[in-house]
Design a protein around this motif. Structure first.
Motif, mmCIF file in Angstrom:
data_model
loop_
_atom_site.group_PDB
_atom_site.id
_atom_site.type_symbol
_atom_site.label_atom_id
_atom_site.label_comp_id
_atom_site.label_asym_id
_atom_site.label_seq_id
_atom_site.Cartn_x
_atom_site.Cartn_y
_atom_site.Cartn_z
ATOM 1 N N THR A 174 13.559 -14.360 11.572
ATOM 2 C CA THR A 174 13.128 -13.680 10.314
ATOM 3 C C THR A 174 13.573 -12.457 9.810
ATOM 4 N N LEU A 175 14.154 -11.305 10.485
ATOM 5 C CA LEU A 175 14.179 -10.182 9.942
ATOM 6 C C LEU A 175 15.410 -10.182 8.977
ATOM 7 N N PRO A 176 16.732 -11.036 9.221
ATOM 8 C CA PRO A 176 17.733 -11.059 8.077
ATOM 9 C C PRO A 176 17.065 -11.996 6.834
ATOM 10 N N LEU A 177 16.144 -12.990 7.115
ATOM 11 C CA LEU A 177 15.435 -13.547 6.022
ATOM 12 C C LEU A 177 14.574 -12.545 5.192
ATOM 13 N N LEU A 178 13.779 -12.048 5.956
ATOM 14 C CA LEU A 178 13.152 -10.710 5.200
ATOM 15 C C LEU A 178 14.184 -9.986 4.490
ATOM 16 N N ALA A 179 15.291 -9.304 4.937
ATOM 17 C CA ALA A 179 16.148 -8.748 4.199
ATOM 18 C C ALA A 179 16.917 -9.304 3.335
ATOM 19 N N TRP A 180 17.192 -10.634 3.158
ATOM 20 C CA TRP A 180 17.646 -11.301 2.202
ATOM 21 C C TRP A 180 16.660 -11.539 1.002
ATOM 22 N N GLY A 181 15.509 -11.551 1.412
ATOM 23 C CA GLY A 181 14.443 -11.602 0.187
ATOM 24 C C GLY A 181 13.960 -10.281 -0.648
ATOM 25 N N ILE A 182 14.363 -9.331 0.230
ATOM 26 C CA ILE A 182 14.156 -7.964 -0.306
ATOM 27 C C ILE A 182 15.589 -7.357 -0.870
ATOM 28 N N LEU A 183 16.342 -7.197 0.011
ATOM 29 C CA LEU A 183 17.648 -6.455 -0.215
ATOM 30 C C LEU A 183 18.476 -6.826 -1.240
ATOM 31 N N THR A 184 18.511 -8.268 -1.677
ATOM 32 C CA THR A 184 19.284 -8.863 -2.781
ATOM 33 C C THR A 184 18.851 -8.735 -4.125
ATOM 34 N N ARG A 185 17.640 -7.804 -4.170
ATOM 35 C CA ARG A 185 16.874 -7.770 -5.629
ATOM 36 C C ARG A 185 17.006 -6.308 -5.841
ATOM 37 N N ASP A 186 17.483 -6.003 -7.161
ATOM 38 C CA ASP A 186 17.703 -4.640 -7.925
ATOM 39 C C ASP A 186 16.188 -4.184 -8.055
ATOM 40 N N LEU A 187 15.440 -3.356 -7.213
ATOM 41 C CA LEU A 187 14.296 -2.828 -7.358
ATOM 42 C C LEU A 187 14.348 -1.139 -7.243
ATOM 43 N N ASP A 188 13.947 -0.776 -8.357
ATOM 44 C CA ASP A 188 13.660 0.744 -8.150
ATOM 45 C C ASP A 188 12.570 1.380 -9.031
ATOM 46 N N PHE A 189 11.945 2.083 -8.164
ATOM 47 C CA PHE A 189 10.639 2.670 -8.726
ATOM 48 C C PHE A 189 10.638 4.146 -8.720
ATOM 49 N N TYR A 190 10.182 4.754 -9.648
ATOM 50 C CA TYR A 190 10.299 6.372 -9.858
ATOM 51 C C TYR A 190 8.835 6.763 -9.701
ATOM 52 N N LEU A 191 8.638 7.691 -8.724
ATOM 53 C CA LEU A 191 7.435 8.349 -8.678
ATOM 54 C C LEU A 191 7.554 9.791 -8.718
#
Length: 529
Positions: free
Chosen positions: A198-215
């Motif tokens: 499940t860890l690589p599947l979680l990585a695929w679900g999150i790391l393949t997306r361009d997500l950037d949040f500025y706080l």
């Protein structure tokens, strides 16, 4: 004064204590005291077997699931973020290797400390606070904005996580009867498989997306890899909370002379498993493993070192040395291959590389130009799915191992699996002609190596007495992590000499590990001391 023969042979008169005095001291009549004295005393194995198997054991197994998942994420999650984080934090190859190794460095540095504390202060509180605090540090690592912060937090995470996980293995063994003990430890290793899948599947679900949040303006930037680390940090926190509802190990309590507390734990387990009242627990009295109650807190720490000295002396010292050497070799083989596989999969996936040797040949290594703008490595679903398949490969092996371990013996299972894993690794440069062949060989090799490691953990638990068990397990795991660091660093160095040296070296180390397993004593169905 002259003593006659008759006087010498006359029976000596026993001084009797008045009944009223006995009642004042104990609150029991002489008749009840006589009945109490005649009650059968039961040892730990009889008591834990009398608690049966039921809801408590199922809850305990469910509580260990996030613990084993955390063990994989703490050591492996950073290997998935480098494709993204290397540009955000300007990491070079040396920085990546340092971050991967620093977690194991934290684990090694804390092995003796945690083993000492748990063998003197108890199991439960070490697991609760250790897992929970480790999760908090993991969350801090997820917020890292630079290399220095990531390095420090990963070291602290490894330092905190090592102890409670070593305690967990001993805790599981002490909560199950003899015939279930080895099977439980092997079957809980299936949780490793779940995590590695499940860890690589979680990585695929999150790391393949361009997500950037500025706080806070742009002072705190959260990328997709930060969110991935934050998601993995939730597991150790959940583990600490779940173990809050579990009792202290009754075996530990008995080893400290705290039989009344141990009896209460047995009764609670019995009530949960059978649905009957705790007062109906068939065991009335526990054997006194210690004549005097051990101190707690600072007093326990003061006497702890004197208590642990026997671990490093005969007869325990030679067995500990052999177990540590075998586990070191096992982890050189299994973890080196596991941690390097994502990189190997990426190289094999290249259209220009038809075999494993052509992919890792030094002449094919790309030349890096520092003047070119850093571009994150784009990974696709196939890369992560290959890692998931490799992680899931141990399911069948663990299932078979759980069935045959008591029939064939743990040391036989460990030895054969170590040699079989070495054979698979030896064949990799010869038969690795394509990604599917590599996946099959790596999956088989890691499955055998994982079963070997699980069998060794079970042997180590049963080889040492309760007062030394966690210290021995912590030392055992420390040596395994030294093997992981050694193998991970040596692998790229050996590649510079060609394709065959790294695989031949790992195969030889695993072969030595398998052969050394036959030198271990037979602990199958052995009662815990």
């Amino acid at each position: 004064m002259v003593m006659t023969r008759q006087d010498a042979e006359a029976p000596t008169m026993k001084e009797e204590i008045p009944h009223d005095h006995l009642f004042k001291v104990t609150g029991l009549s002489s008749t009840n005291l006589e009945k109490l004295a005649q009650e059968k005393t039961s040892d730990f194995e009889e008591a834990i077997a009398a608690t049966s198997y039921g809801r408590f054991n199922i809850y305990m197994m469910l509580a260990t699931l996030p613990a084993f998942w955390s063990a994989v994420s703490v050591t492996s999650s950073v290997s998935y973020i480098f494709t993204r984080a290397q540009c955000d934090m300007q990491l070079n190859l040396l920085d990546m290797g340092t971050v991967s190794a620093i977690t194991y460095g934290g684990m090694i540095s804390s092995a003796m400390v945690w083993g000492f504390l748990s063998d003197t202060l108890g199991r439960r509180q070490i697991m609760v606070w250790g897992f929970f605090c480790s999760g908090l540090v993991e969350a801090a690592a997820a917020m890292s904005q630079n290399f220095a912060m990531l390095l420090v937090t990963r070291f602290c995470s490894g330092f905190l996580f090592n102890g409670p996980f070593a305690v967990l293995i001993s805790y599981l063994a002490e909560m199950h009867r003899t015939e279930l003990r080895a099977r439980v430890i092997l079957l809980t290793s299936l949780f490793y498989t779940i995590a590695n899948t499940t860890l690589p599947l979680l990585a695929w679900g999150i790391l393949t997306r361009d997500l950037d949040f500025y706080l806070f303006g742009e002072r705190l930037v959260i990328h997709s890899w930060n969110l991935f680390l934050l998601a993995t940090a939730l597991m150790p926190i959940l583990t600490g909370l779940s173990f809050f509802f579990l009792p202290e190990s009754p075996k530990f309590l008995m080893s400290r002379g705290r039989n009344e507390e141990a009896m209460e734990v047995f009764r609670k387990i019995y009530a949960l498993n059978t649905g009957m009242k705790g007062e109906d627990f068939p065991i009335a009295k526990l054997v006194e493993e210690k004549s005097e109650q051990q101190g707690r807190g600072v007093a326990a720490l003061r006497g702890g070192w004197a208590q642990l000295c026997p671990l490093f002396k005969v007869p325990h010292g030679p067995w500990l040395l052999l177990m540590c050497a075998i586990h070191y070799s096992a982890m050189v083989g299994s973890n080196t291959l596991r941690l390097w596989y994502p990189q190997l999969a990426a190289m094999i996936g290249s259209a220009s590389n038809e075999s494993l040797c052509s992919a890792i040949a030094p002449s094919n290594a790309p030349v890096v130009d520092d003047s070119i703008l850093c571009v994150p490595i784009q990974t696709d679903m196939l890369t992560y799915l290959q890692s998931a398949v490799v992680g899931a490969g141990s399911v069948l092996t663990y299932g078979i191992g759980g069935v045959i371990v008591n029939r064939c013996g743990k040391k036989l299972v460990a030895g054969i699996c170590g040699i079989a894993s070495a054979l698979m690794i030896m064949l990799m440069p010869l038969l690795g002609n394509g990604p599917f062949a590599i996946v099959a060989l790596v999956t088989t090799a890691l499955a055998f190596a994982s079963l070997c490691g699980a069998s060794l953990s079970s042997i180590n638990v049963e080889l040492f007495p309760t007062s030394l068990r966690v210290m021995a397990m912590a030392t055992f795991l420390m040596c395994g992590r030294l093997g992981t660091i050694s193998g991970t660093v040596a692998f790229p160095a050996l590649i510079s000499y060609g394709c065959y040296p790294p695989f031949i070296t790992i195969a030889c180390v695993l072969t030595a590990c398998g052969l050394a397993c036959f030198l271990l004593p037979n602990t199958t169905l052995k009662k815990l001391e």
